[in-house]
Write a protein that holds these residues in place. Structure first.
Motif, PDB file in Angstrom:
ATOM      1  N   SER A  33     -12.304  -0.144  -5.717  1.00 51.01           N
ATOM      2  CA  SER A  33     -11.329   0.925  -5.580  1.00 51.01           C
ATOM      3  C   SER A  33     -10.188   0.707  -6.564  1.00 51.01           C
ATOM      4  O   SER A  33      -9.907  -0.430  -6.949  1.00 51.01           O
ATOM      5  N   GLN A  45      -4.321   5.403  -3.288  1.00 52.90           N
ATOM      6  CA  GLN A  45      -5.685   5.244  -3.778  1.00 52.90           C
ATOM      7  C   GLN A  45      -6.008   6.351  -4.783  1.00 52.90           C
ATOM      8  O   GLN A  45      -5.777   7.538  -4.524  1.00 52.90           O
ATOM      9  N   GLY A  58      -9.755   9.481  -4.218  1.00 54.03           N
ATOM     10  CA  GLY A  58      -8.769   9.046  -3.248  1.00 54.03           C
ATOM     11  C   GLY A  58      -7.705  10.115  -3.094  1.00 54.03           C
ATOM     12  O   GLY A  58      -7.991  11.308  -3.216  1.00 54.03           O
ATOM     13  N   ASP A  59      -6.475   9.701  -2.909  1.00 56.81           N
ATOM     14  CA  ASP A  59      -5.392  10.664  -2.681  1.00 56.81           C
ATOM     15  C   ASP A  59      -4.763  11.220  -3.953  1.00 56.81           C
ATOM     16  O   ASP A  59      -4.213  12.311  -3.940  1.00 56.81           O
TER      17      ASP A  59
ATOM     18  N   SER B  94     -13.498   9.093   6.218  1.00 51.61           N
ATOM     19  CA  SER B  94     -14.243   9.003   4.965  1.00 51.61           C
ATOM     20  C   SER B  94     -14.556   7.545   4.662  1.00 51.61           C
ATOM     21  O   SER B  94     -13.710   6.696   4.734  1.00 51.61           O
ATOM     22  N   LYS B  97     -12.136   5.517   2.122  1.00 52.59           N
ATOM     23  CA  LYS B  97     -10.801   6.040   1.843  1.00 52.59           C
ATOM     24  C   LYS B  97      -9.768   5.220   2.616  1.00 52.59           C
ATOM     25  O   LYS B  97      -9.923   4.968   3.803  1.00 52.59           O
ATOM     26  N   GLN B  99      -5.464   4.586   3.185  1.00 54.03           N
ATOM     27  CA  GLN B  99      -4.111   5.082   2.937  1.00 54.03           C
ATOM     28  C   GLN B  99      -3.099   4.044   3.393  1.00 54.03           C
ATOM     29  O   GLN B  99      -3.191   3.526   4.504  1.00 54.03           O
TER      30      GLN B  99
END
Lengths: 118, 110
Positions: A33, A45, A58-59, B94, B97, B99
């Motif tokens: 990642s 991310q 990602g974001d 997900s 993923k 955060q």
């Protein structure tokens, strides 16, 4: 020694000049990642990859590309860098994804790449 | 939207205990990580909670309440080397993923 390496560690470039930040791991990890870290915003991310040829956003993926042609490498590509991409970038890898049975396995971060876009 | 909140800074004395809270509101939830990051260095993995309850690892413990959207990291017998930023991160539905919260800077004083 198990490790994640990133190159370069420091880079100053100009707007619009394509660049690639490399990331390599020697642990045969499936998951890799990319993150960027900015003051007050924490780690965000950019992209992640579950295995060879499997990547997802990602974001904050805008302005970045990635590829995963080999298990060990996960380069981050900035096709046309802009000043708002000035940041500290981290690559990370783990045996499995963040939701799997082995998520408690240690996740390794690379040493970081400090990028400045003028 | 997704929200992960933790205090910006906490100060504590060497030998004391500090509790860093993290609250989250995310569209999905599979687990919560805690990382430690010293200034200028990469984050290092501390813990991962997926079920409610307390996980203990030496001087560090992490707690999770899924129903309350709440976690905390407990640092006991604080040492000067524990001065660092502590990052809370949530993994959503997900696969892969992750955060992060903005991090809590812990300052340990003599």
């Amino acid at each position: 020694e198990a490790q994640v390496t990133q190159n370069p560690r420091y880079l100053i470039t100009v707007t619009g000049k394509k660049l690639t930040v490399t990331c390599s791991q020697n642990m045969n990890h499936e998951y890799m990642s990319w993150y960027r870290q900015d003051p007050g915003l924490g780690l965000r991310q950019i992209y992640y990859s579950m295995n060879v040829e499997v990547t997802d956003k990602g974001d904050v993926p805008e302005g970045y590309k990635v590829s995963r042609k080999e298990k060990r490498n996960f380069p981050l590509i900035l096709e046309s860098p802009s000043p708002n991409q000035t940041s500290l970038y981290f690559c990370a890898s783990s045996l499995e994804g963040t939701s799997g049975a082995y998520s408690t396995d240690t996740q390794y971060f690379g040493p970081g790449t400090r990028l400045t876009v003028l | 939207g997704q929200n992960i909140d933790q205090p910006t800074e906490m100060t504590a004395t060497e030998g004391a205990i500090v509790q860093i809270n993290c609250t989250y509101q995310t569209s999905g939830f599979n687990g919560l990580f805690w990382y430690q990051q010293h200034a200028g260095e990469a984050p290092t993995f501390l813990s991962y909670n997926v079920l409610d309850g307390l996980e203990e690892k030496g001087r560090f413990s992490s707690f999770l309440s899924r129903s309350k959207g709440y976690s905390y990291l407990l640092l006991k017998e604080l040492q000067m080397k524990d001065s660092a930023s502590y990052l809370c991160a949530v993994t959503t539905d997900s696969w892969g993923k992750l955060q992060f919260g903005a991090g809590t800077q812990v300052v340990v004083t003599p």
